[in-house]
Structure formats: C-alpha cells, structure tokens
Scaffold this active site. Structure first.
Site, PDB file in Angstrom:
ATOM      1  N   PHE A  11      -1.699   4.996  -1.751  1.00  0.00           N
ATOM      2  CA  PHE A  11      -0.451   4.221  -1.650  1.00  0.00           C
ATOM      3  C   PHE A  11      -0.687   2.878  -0.937  1.00  0.00           C
ATOM      4  O   PHE A  11      -0.544   1.804  -1.538  1.00  0.00           O
ATOM      5  CB  PHE A  11       0.575   5.117  -0.931  1.00  0.00           C
ATOM      6  CG  PHE A  11       1.751   4.429  -0.311  1.00  0.00           C
ATOM      7  CD1 PHE A  11       2.472   3.477  -1.010  1.00  0.00           C
ATOM      8  CD2 PHE A  11       2.146   4.761   0.993  1.00  0.00           C
ATOM      9  CE1 PHE A  11       3.572   2.855  -0.432  1.00  0.00           C
ATOM     10  CE2 PHE A  11       3.235   4.149   1.573  1.00  0.00           C
ATOM     11  CZ  PHE A  11       3.947   3.190   0.864  1.00  0.00           C
ATOM     12  N   TYR A 146      -3.994  16.510  12.390  1.00  0.00           N
ATOM     13  CA  TYR A 146      -4.014  15.157  11.814  1.00  0.00           C
ATOM     14  C   TYR A 146      -3.917  14.102  12.924  1.00  0.00           C
ATOM     15  O   TYR A 146      -4.694  13.150  12.975  1.00  0.00           O
ATOM     16  CB  TYR A 146      -2.851  15.008  10.822  1.00  0.00           C
ATOM     17  CG  TYR A 146      -2.631  13.599  10.321  1.00  0.00           C
ATOM     18  CD1 TYR A 146      -3.397  13.079   9.286  1.00  0.00           C
ATOM     19  CD2 TYR A 146      -1.639  12.786  10.880  1.00  0.00           C
ATOM     20  CE1 TYR A 146      -3.184  11.781   8.823  1.00  0.00           C
ATOM     21  CE2 TYR A 146      -1.419  11.501  10.418  1.00  0.00           C
ATOM     22  CZ  TYR A 146      -2.191  11.000   9.393  1.00  0.00           C
ATOM     23  OH  TYR A 146      -1.978   9.720   8.949  1.00  0.00           O
TER      24      TYR A 146
HETATM   25  N1  LIG Z   1       1.795   6.570   4.660  1.00  0.00           N
HETATM   26  C1  LIG Z   1       2.069   6.575   5.974  1.00  0.00           C
HETATM   27  O1  LIG Z   1       3.233   6.620   6.370  1.00  0.00           O
HETATM   28  C2  LIG Z   1       0.973   6.479   6.997  1.00  0.00           C
HETATM   29  C3  LIG Z   1       1.318   6.468   8.346  1.00  0.00           C
HETATM   30  C4  LIG Z   1       0.301   6.367   9.308  1.00  0.00           C
HETATM   31  C5  LIG Z   1      -1.016   6.267   8.915  1.00  0.00           C
HETATM   32  N2  LIG Z   1      -1.323   6.293   7.595  1.00  0.00           N
HETATM   33  C6  LIG Z   1      -2.737   6.206   7.232  1.00  0.00           C
HETATM   34  O2  LIG Z   1      -2.912   5.151   6.286  1.00  0.00           O
HETATM   35  C7  LIG Z   1      -3.959   5.503   5.392  1.00  0.00           C
HETATM   36  C8  LIG Z   1      -3.485   5.417   3.958  1.00  0.00           C
HETATM   37  O3  LIG Z   1      -2.423   6.340   3.783  1.00  0.00           O
HETATM   38  P1  LIG Z   1      -1.610   6.461   2.431  1.00  0.00           P
HETATM   39  O4  LIG Z   1      -0.205   6.712   2.776  1.00  0.00           O
HETATM   40  O5  LIG Z   1      -1.935   5.326   1.529  1.00  0.00           O
HETATM   41  O6  LIG Z   1      -2.200   7.829   1.865  1.00  0.00           O
HETATM   42  P2  LIG Z   1      -2.818   8.183   0.446  1.00  0.00           P
HETATM   43  O7  LIG Z   1      -3.059   9.647   0.434  1.00  0.00           O
HETATM   44  O8  LIG Z   1      -1.986   7.598  -0.639  1.00  0.00           O
HETATM   45  O9  LIG Z   1      -4.200   7.407   0.504  1.00  0.00           O
HETATM   46  C9  LIG Z   1      -5.370   7.944   1.062  1.00  0.00           C
HETATM   47  C10 LIG Z   1      -6.473   7.756   0.047  1.00  0.00           C
HETATM   48  O10 LIG Z   1      -7.701   8.275   0.594  1.00  0.00           O
HETATM   49  C11 LIG Z   1      -8.376   8.935  -0.455  1.00  0.00           C
HETATM   50  N3  LIG Z   1      -9.292   9.924   0.142  1.00  0.00           N
HETATM   51  C12 LIG Z   1      -8.966  11.080   0.771  1.00  0.00           C
HETATM   52  N4  LIG Z   1     -10.083  11.721   1.175  1.00  0.00           N
HETATM   53  C13 LIG Z   1     -11.130  10.930   0.802  1.00  0.00           C
HETATM   54  C14 LIG Z   1     -12.528  11.041   0.930  1.00  0.00           C
HETATM   55  N5  LIG Z   1     -13.084  12.112   1.542  1.00  0.00           N
HETATM   56  N6  LIG Z   1     -13.313  10.063   0.427  1.00  0.00           N
HETATM   57  C15 LIG Z   1     -12.761   8.990  -0.202  1.00  0.00           C
HETATM   58  N7  LIG Z   1     -11.430   8.822  -0.342  1.00  0.00           N
HETATM   59  C16 LIG Z   1     -10.623   9.786   0.148  1.00  0.00           C
HETATM   60  C17 LIG Z   1      -7.299   9.573  -1.302  1.00  0.00           C
HETATM   61  O11 LIG Z   1      -7.745   9.859  -2.627  1.00  0.00           O
HETATM   62  C18 LIG Z   1      -6.228   8.496  -1.270  1.00  0.00           C
HETATM   63  O12 LIG Z   1      -6.349   7.590  -2.343  1.00  0.00           O
HETATM   64  C19 LIG Z   1      -4.428   6.891   5.798  1.00  0.00           C
HETATM   65  O13 LIG Z   1      -5.525   6.757   6.673  1.00  0.00           O
HETATM   66  C20 LIG Z   1      -3.245   7.455   6.548  1.00  0.00           C
HETATM   67  O14 LIG Z   1      -3.629   8.447   7.472  1.00  0.00           O
HETATM   68  C21 LIG Z   1      -0.373   6.398   6.616  1.00  0.00           C
END
Ligand SMILES: NC(=O)c1ccc[n+]([C@@H]2O[C@H](COP(=O)([O-])OP(=O)(O)OC[C@H]3O[C@@H](n4cnc5c(N)ncnc54)[C@H](O)[C@@H]3O)[C@@H](O)[C@H]2O)c1
Length: 312
Positions: A11, A146
C-alpha cells in the site's frame, strides 16, 4: 538519486515508488508479493526509471542486489504488518520484521549504502502512553509482537548508525489510509467501512466507539519519506501522523457521509488486547523535516472512497 524501496508492491510502498519516479529518481522496488500486488506498481512499471525484483528481504541475496544497485538511500517498508497475525504467529512476524530488518541493514553496510529510512509504527511502539498525544520522548511499551519488532528495528537502526556509520531515520507512522489499502491491518478499517457502506452491507464497531486513532493520509506519509532522502531525519525517530485523534465512531460517521450511506453501525464487544487510544505529537517531524500533514480527513476519505467505488 538511486533508491531502493523494500515493500514496494504494498500500500504505502507503491505510492512512494509512484512519487519517487515522478520526481525523477531511479528506483528499484523489492517485494516478495506476500501481501503486496504487482498491480499496485502498474504506473511505476511504465517508467524506465523503475525496476522490480521479487525478493524476500530475509534472503542473503539481498546483499548482492544492493551491491549491484548501489543505492544512495534504502527506504525500508517491507514488513508483516498485521498486528493480530503477529499475536497468532509471533515467530513469522519476528522473522520478517526483526531478522528481515537486520538483513536489510547488514546489506546496506556491505554495499556501502550511506542511508536508510525505516517505516516504524507510532500506533504500536508506545503501547498505551501515559498521556496523549504521544511524543518521541516517551518510553516505549509495545503490547504486541509487531510493536516489539518495530521498536527492535529502531534500536538496530540506531546501533548500525553508531557501529557502521549507516545514517538512519525511523518514521513512526500513525494509522495510514488511502487508495490501495487492503481491508486488513492497522488502519484497514477505512477501506472496510467504505467497502461495506458502498454495498449497503452492515458495519460493526468493536467496543463502545470511543477508541481513538491518528489517521494520516498516504500522500502525507510519502512526503515525510521524501523529506528524509537528503539526511534531515538522520539519527531521529519521528512521529508521522495527523496530530489529531478520531474516534472510531466519528470515523464511521465521516465514511458514511463520504459514501452517502446511513450512519448506523452495529456494536460488538471490544477485542481483547486492542489498544484503546493513540494520537501522535508531530511537532518533531515539523521541526526536523519541515513536514506538515496537509490532507484533512474529509478530503482523504473522499479520495479513498472514490478508489473503493471504482473497483480498486
Ligand atoms: N498501514 C499503516 O497504517 C502502517 C502504520 C505504521 C507502520 N506501517 C509500516 O509501513 C510499512 C508499509 O505498510 P503497508 O501498510 O504498505 O503494508 P503492506 O502489507 O501493504 O506492505 C508491506 C509490503 O511488504 C511486503 N513484504 C512482506 N514480507 C516481505 C519479505 N519478507 N520480503 C519482501 N517483501 C515483503 C509485502 O508483500 C507488502 O507488499 C510496513 O513496514 C508497516 O509496518 C504501516
């Protein structure tokens, strides 16, 4: 600049890639597509300045990829990002979110990458803070694997800066929402409500509706990452949120208004272990990065609802 984005097909990562390419950077996106989708990268992949590699960040080959690409900054967003899944399967969470992060930092050092920006989580590292809004000076009390993994990731970033001179910034993101968000994870509630209300299906709030989150629009989060590219965030941990708390009840009302649907959710018992309230103090990001959240909830929800309406 030459940049590597991990979690590129997710995302937030895909929005970041779109913006970096549009700004003229050369970007290599890495993702194992475990939750991310190549369709999210459809626009970025049309550009010659973007390439994609299907790679798990825990793999040793990551060091070879970085050695070949020689990025100036690695933007590390790949993660298992579902809090509930981290409780069900903490080892899987740790493998990706701790070992994966260490592998990314190690690959940066081996490839002489000078800087990393790490996506941490303002919604989980503080646990239940003694007062709101939560500031970066507060002691961390994560209440999930997490949150613990994100807190650990931050300490590794700091250790690698001290040990190897790898400049690092940790962005503690609030509840990010916007187009392309799957209806799961920390802030998926916006797309869950929007999807259900558009189909006139029932919606459900857990608890009495007073639980509060800091919803921040994805474009504002992308902007915070961009402002770290030149080093303004080095050595810092910065909250990136709206600075405003929204109760889940008020969020439902706002989504219902954006969808023009009745605002009549069902109520279910609060889920055990779920944090009641979090709001982030974003003053440090303002001062360090000159960053400002610019997209209000109404505007951000309208754009998200448009995306859900047009079939994702
Ligand atoms: N969405 C939120 O509200 C939020 C809030 C705080 C922090 N975050 C952090 O922001 C980052 C992005 O989050 P997001 O919402 O886009 O989530 P998301 O799940 O859409 O994106 C994470 C991506 O990482 C990839 N991934 C997972 N494991 C992997 C691996 N072992 N090797 C390679 N790729 C891998 C997934 O395929 C996915 O495309 C993450 O680190 C998340 O923890 C998100």
């Amino acid at each position: 600049m030459r940049l590597v984005v991990t979690g590129a097909a997710g995302f937030i990562g895909s929005h970041l890639c779109d913006r970096l390419v549009a700004d003229g950077h050369t970007v290599v996106g890495l993702d194992d597509l475990s939750t991310g989708r190549l369709a999210n990268l459809a626009a970025a992949r049309k550009s010659k300045a973007f390439s994609f590699s299907n790679l798990d960040i825990t793999r040793p080959e990551l060091a070879d990829v970085l050695a070949k690409e020689r990025p100036e900054v690695v933007l590390h967003l790949a993660a298992q990002m579902d809090v509930r899944k981290s409780v069900e399967d903490p080892l899987h969470d740790t493998r990706t979110n701790v070992l994966g992060t260490v592998n990314v930092l190690d690959a940066c050092v081996r490839s002489a990458t000078p800087r990393v920006v790490f996506a941490s989580s303002g919604g989980t590292v503080y646990g239940t803070p003694p007062k709101l809004p939560a500031s970066e000076r507060m002691v961390l009390h994560p209440a999930s694997p997490y949150g613990s993994a994100k807190a650990a990731g931050e300490t590794y970033v700091a250790a690698y800066q001290r040990l190897h001179g790898l400049a690092g910034c940790c962005l503690r993101l609030g509840n990010v929402y916007g187009p392309r968000q799957d209806p799961h994870g920390e802030a998926g509630v916006v797309s869950i409500f929007a999807g259900a209300l558009l189909k006139r299906q029932p919606t459900r709030l857990f608890g009495d509706g007073t639980s509060t989150r800091d919803y921040v629009y994805v474009d504002d989060v992308v902007d915070a990452f961009l402002r770290c590219l030149g080093g303004k965030g080095d050595g810092r941990r910065l909250n990136v949120g709206s600075g405003t708390g929204t109760t889940v009840r008020a969020l439902h009302t706002a989504v219902a208004r954006a969808v023009s649907a009745p605002d009549a959710p069902e109520f279910a018992p609060a889920r055990p272990g779920e944090l009641h309230s979090i709001v982030l103090d974003v003053g440090q990001a303002r001062r360090a990065l000159g960053w400002e959240p610019t997209v209000g909830l109404e505007q951000g929800l309208a754009q998200t609802v448009d995306w859900v309406r047009t079939g994702r």
